[in-house]
Design an enzyme around this catalytic site. Structure first.
Site, mmCIF file in Angstrom:
data_model
loop_
_atom_site.group_PDB
_atom_site.id
_atom_site.type_symbol
_atom_site.label_atom_id
_atom_site.label_comp_id
_atom_site.label_asym_id
_atom_site.label_seq_id
_atom_site.Cartn_x
_atom_site.Cartn_y
_atom_site.Cartn_z
ATOM 1 C CG ASP A 14 31.888 47.516 25.889
ATOM 2 O OD1 ASP A 14 32.080 47.443 27.091
ATOM 3 O OD2 ASP A 14 30.713 46.807 25.226
ATOM 4 C CG ASP B 46 25.056 46.831 29.652
ATOM 5 O OD1 ASP B 46 25.336 47.768 28.570
ATOM 6 O OD2 ASP B 46 25.797 45.840 29.809
HETATM 7 C C1 GLA Z 1 28.652 45.409 26.926
HETATM 8 C C2 GLA Z 1 27.875 46.805 26.584
HETATM 9 C C3 GLA Z 1 26.668 46.685 25.723
HETATM 10 C C4 GLA Z 1 26.867 45.835 24.311
HETATM 11 C C5 GLA Z 1 27.559 44.868 24.552
HETATM 12 C C6 GLA Z 1 28.066 43.916 23.404
HETATM 13 O O1 GLA Z 1 27.563 44.608 27.671
HETATM 14 O O2 GLA Z 1 27.673 47.453 27.714
HETATM 15 O O3 GLA Z 1 26.231 47.905 25.387
HETATM 16 O O4 GLA Z 1 27.805 46.842 23.594
HETATM 17 O O5 GLA Z 1 28.620 44.736 25.575
HETATM 18 O O6 GLA Z 1 28.663 42.709 23.625
#
Ligand code: GLA
Length: 714
Positions: free
Chosen positions: A471, A533
Site C-alpha cells: 500500500d 477503496d
Molecule cells: C488503504 C487501502 C485499504 C486498506 C487501508 C488500511 O486505504 O486502500 O484497502 O488497506 O489502507 O489502512
C-alpha cells in the site's frame, strides 16, 4: 519488422505501420502511424512555406510538419518534446539526424525503470541518433516494434556531449504528431473512491491540454490517454493510445496547432522537474507504449491486455490463476484479535476461500492510523503467535496466508521516526505536511531504501507469507528539490526489484488508498492492483468499466464487501456484488462470521462459479458492450481466445416501470458455432447472440445483474 531505405524507416507490426523519414535538412520527420501499409518508397513531407511562420533563410518552416522529437526555438514554436538550457541561459535547440541502428530481438532495458520485455516474441528496435552540435546534445530515440503486436515502445536518452553543465527542464518519452483531422481526447480523471472516470472531449484548434499529475499518487489522473477519431467507438474507428510505464509524476500533453495538427506527448511531468546533466552525463526517460487500432477503443484495449499480460508483468502469477481471498480490513479495521482472524479464516475455508489476507494493524502500536507505520515488527498483544504462528494457524485451516504492508511511509508517532526523523521527506525550516497522519520516507536515499528492503524481506523470510498487499496512502508534499519525485520513483523501483526478485513465488498486489497508483510501472512488478477503496457494486460498474480500457481484467482486484456499503451506504444484493466482481481478481472483504447460513451457501456458489471462470477472466479477450457512463446499464463480456468460452454480464442500475428491455448483442463470438447456456441448458447460435442479441432477465428492483456462462458446442 523494420525496413530501412535511404533514411526512411518503415516499422511494421501485426496490423500497423509507423514511418519515419529524414528530410533534406536532416530533420527526423513523422510520415505515418496507422493501419499497415505495403513497403514502398516513402519520403518526408517537405517543410512548408507559410507566410506568417517562416523563419529560415529559405522562408520555410516546420510549424506544420509532423515530427518525431521536436525541438524548441528555431523553426517550430509548438511545444517541444524536450527542453534544455545551456550555460548561456538560452533554451534554443535543434536536433539533426546523425545515424541509426537496428537491433534484432531487442527491447531496451531502461536504467532503473521497468519496461516491456522481449519474451518469446519477434522484436526489433530502431535507435535514431540525433544531435544539436551547438547545444552539445545527443538524443537517442528508441522505437521497438513487435511482429505480433500493434504497439510501438518509445523512449529517449539525452546525453550532454558539451564541456559544461546543461539543464534539462523536460524530456518526454514520446512525441507523436497526428496530421490534421477530427479527433477526440479520451482520458481518465478521478479521485479517491471515483478512480479513472471515462472522459471524452473534442480536440479543437488552439487547445492545449495537459493531462498531468504532480501529486506523487494519481487518483486524479491516470497515465493512460487515447486520441480517437470523432466517430470511433468501442468497436470501430481509428484510435491511438499512450500508456506510460511509470509510477511517478506524469504528463500527457495534447496540443492542436494553428493548422489543426495534433501533437501528443507523454512522459515525466515537466512541472517541478529539472535535471542538471554534467559533461558526459545522460538522462533516460521512462518507456511510453503507443498503440494504434482501427477497431476502436476495444481494439486498443485487447491489444494492451495482451502486451501487459505477456510482455510487461514479470511475476509468474501473471500466468497463474489467483487464489480467491478474504481480506479482514472492512471486517475488523484495526480492531481484531488472533482468534477473531482465525474465526474469519475458518468460516472462509468452509465456503471455498483459498487465501486469508491480514490487512493494516498487525505491527508496532498500530491500533489506529495515528501511529506505528514504519515499525515492521509484530504486535504480540494482538497476535500472540506472531506472524509466523498466525501464518501457520491459517495454513492449518487450509488457507494460504497474505500480509499488508505500507513500507514507503512513517507515522511521526513511531519508533522508526523517533530514531530517524531525517528519513522522512521534508525541507529545512518547515514542518512537513501530514496526510492520513503520516509522512513519506525519503526513497531517494540508498540507506532508507535498504531499510525498507530489509524490513520487508525479514518478515517475508520469517513466515509462510504467499501474498503481499503493498500500500501507499498519501500524496507527496515537501519535495526538497525539482525533480525529486523522479528520484523517489527510482527508489521505489529499486525496492520493488529487490523484494520481488528475492521472493519470486509471492503474489504481490499494488494498492494506493485504493487505485491511486494504477499504472503500467506497478503492473511490471505486481500482476494485480486494488482498483478502488469503493467496493459498492454500482460504483464499481463505472470504475471497472473504465479501468478495463487501459488495463487487463486480470489486474483489476474486485472484492465483495458488506452492505450498506462502507463507502457510499448503498445496499445491493450479494448476487450483484459477486457478479460484478467476477470481472476482476475475485475476493471477499467482510465479516463472513456475521453472515447467515443462506448467505454462506450463496458465497459457496459464487466461489464455485469463480473457480470455473478465473482462467477465462485472466486470459480471454474483454469486450465492453453497454457503458454505465452513457446508459442505465453496464454490460461486458469475456471471450476465450479460441471463442469456446464466454462470460456475459449485464447490470441495470435503476429499475424502470412499464418498460421492456432492449436486446443486448454479444461480441467476438464464432458466428458459425452454437453455444450452450450452462445454467439453463438453452442453445444459441453465435450469429444469433451477436446479431439478434438476448434480452436479459432483470428483477423488478434497482441494482440488478444478469450473467450467462456459455460454452461452444462441438
Ligand atoms: C488503504 C487501502 C485499504 C486498506 C487501508 C488500511 O486505504 O486502500 O484497502 O488497506 O489502507 O489502512
Amino acid at each position: 519488422m523494420i525496413l530501412e531505405n535511404n533514411g526512411t524507416f518503415h516499422l511494421q507490426g501485426k496490423n500497423i505501420s509507423y514511418i519515419i523519414a529524414v528530410n533534406s535538412e536532416g530533420d527526423p520527420v513523422h510520415v505515418y502511424y496507422g493501419k499497415k501499409l505495403k513497403d514502398r518508397a516513402y519520403s518526408a513531407p517537405a517543410p512548408r512555406q507559410l507566410a506568417m511562420t517562416a523563419y529560415s533563410e529559405n522562408n520555410i518552416t516546420l510549424e506544420c510538419v509532423c515530427q518525431e522529437y521536436p525541438s524548441y526555438g528555431y523553426n517550430d514554436l509548438r511545444k517541444p518534446a524536450y527542453s534544455v538550457k545551456n550555460v548561456s541561459g538560452n533554451c534554443v535547440s535543434q536536433l539533426r539526424y546523425k545515424g541509426f541502428r537496428i537491433k534484432e530481438n531487442f527491447a531496451p532495458l531502461i536504467k532503473g525503470m521497468p519496461s516491456v520485455f522481449v519474451g518469446d516474441k519477434s522484436v526489433q528496435t530502431l535507435e535514431l541518433t540525433l544531435a544539436d552540435d551547438i547545444a552539445g546534445l545527443t538524443v537517442v530515440l528508441s522505437y521497438t516494434v513487435f511482429d505480433e503486436y500493434d504497439v510501438i515502445l518509445r523512449s529517449a536518452e539525452i546525453i550532454n556531449i558539451s564541456n559544461s553543465d546543461i539543464e534539462l527542464d523536460s524530456a518526454y518519452s514520446a512525441s507523436l504528431d497526428i496530421a490534421k483531422g477530427d479527433y477526440d481526447l479520451i482520458y481518465f480523471p478521478g479521485a479517491w473512491l471515483r478512480e479513472r472516470e471515462f472522459t471524452r472531449c473534442s480536440i479543437t484548434q488552439g487547445m492545449k491540454f495537459d493531462v498531468s499529475n504532480a501529486r506523487g499518487i494519481s487518483h486524479c489522473i491516470n497515465p493512460f490517454i487515447m486520441v480517437a477519431e470523432k466517430n470511433a467507438d468501442e468497436d470501430k474507428g481509428g484510435v491511438y493510445s499512450f500508456s506510460l510505464v511509470y509510477s511517478g509524476n506524469h504528463s500527457s500533453s495534447v496540443e492542436c496547432d494553428q493548422y489543426g495538427n495534433i501533437r501528443v506527448q507523454q512522459g515525466i511531468n515537466p512541472f517541478m522537474f529539472k535535471r542538471t546533466l554534467g559533461s558526459g552525463e545522460s538522462f533516460a526517460t521512462p518507456q511510453c507504449i503507443v498503440c494504434y487500432s482501427d477497431n476502436g477503443i476495444g481494439g486498443i484495449s485487447r491489444e494492451l491486455n495482451d502486451v501487459y499480460r505477456e510482455n510487461l508483468c514479470r511475476s509468474k502469477w501473471a500466468h497463474m490463476d489467483r487464489p480467491i481471498l478474504i481480506n479482514n480490513w472492512e471486517a475488523t479495521y484495526f480492531n481484531f484479535t488472533e482468534e477473531k482472524l482465525i474465526s474469519i479464516a475458518k468460516q472462509a475455508k468452509e465456503v471455498g476461500v483459498e487465501l486469508f489476507v491480514l490487512d493494516d494493524g498487525w505491527f508496532g502500536q498500530r491500533n489506529d492510523d495515528f501511529r506505528g507505520l514504519g515499525d515492521w515488527f509484530v504486535n504480540t498483544e494482538k497476535l500472540p503467535s506472531g506472524i509466523d504462528g498466525l501464518a501457520r494457524r491459517i495454513n492449518e485451516e487450509g488457507l494460504k496466508f497474505g500480509l499488508w504492508f505500507e513500507p514507503e511511509m512513517v507515522n511521526p508517532d513511531s519508533d522508526l521516526y523517533r530514531a530517524h526523523p531525517d528519513w522522512a521527506i521534508s525541507v529545512p525550516g518547515r514542518v512537513p505536511a501530514l496526510s492520513r497522519n503520516q509522512l513519506i520516507l525519503d526513497l531517494s536515499r540508498d540507506d532508507v531504501c535498504d531499510y525498507v528492503i530489509n524490513a520487508v524481506c525479514s518478515i517475508l523470510k520469517s513466515a509462510n507469507i504467499e501474498y503481499v498487499k503493498w500500500d501507499m496512502n498519501r500524496p507527496m508534499t515537501d519535495m526538497p528539490y525539482e525533480g525529486y519525485n523522479h528520484d523517489y520513483t527510482l527508489g521505489f523501483y529499486k525496492i520493488m526489484d529487490a523484494i520481488t526478485g528475492a521472493f519470486p513465488d509471492v503474489l504481490f498486489e499494488g494498492c494506493s488508498s485504493g487505485g491511486g497508483r494504477y499504472d503500467a510501472g506497478v503492473l511490471a512488478y505486481m500482476p494485480q492492483i486494488w482498483t478502488s477503496d469503493n467496493s459498492d457494486a454500482v460504483a464499481r460498474l463505472k470504475i471497472q468499466y473504465s479501468t478495463s480500457i487501459g488495463y487487463p481484467v486480470s489486474a483489476i482486484s474486485a472484492h465483495v464487501t458488506a452492505v450498506p456499503n462502507h463507502q457510499n451506504g448503498r445496499v445491493t444484493s450479494l448476487k450483484m456484488r459477486g457478479d460484478t466482481a467476477y470481472a476482476g481478481v475475485f475476493g471477499y472483504e467482510l465479516d463472513i462470521t456475521k453472515m447467515s447460513g443462506e448467505e454462506h451457501e450463496d458465497i459457496k456458489r459464487q466461489i464455485e462459479v469463480n473457480k470455473g471462470l478465473r482462467t477465462l477472466m485472466r486470459t480471454g479477450d474483454f469486450y465492453r458492450i453497454l457503458s454505465p457512463y452513457e446508459t442505465n446499464y453496464c454490460s461486458w463480456e469475456m471471450v476465450s481466445k479460441d471463442k469456446s468460452e464466454v462470460f456475459f454480464y449485464a447490470a441495470r442500475i435503476l429499475s424502470v416501470g412499464n418498460t421492456i428491455e432492449a436486446k443486448i448483442r454479444l461480441k467476438g463470438l464464432d458466428a458459425d458455432a452454437d453455444y450452450l447456456d450452462t445454467a439453463t441448458g438453452k442453445k444459441y447460435g453465435g450469429d444469433e447472440l451477436m446479431y439478434c442479441g438476448i434480452e436479459p432477465e432483470f428483477e423488478t428492483r434497482d441494482f440488478d445483474s444478469y450473467t450467462m456462462i456459455l460454452k461452444k458446442i462441438d
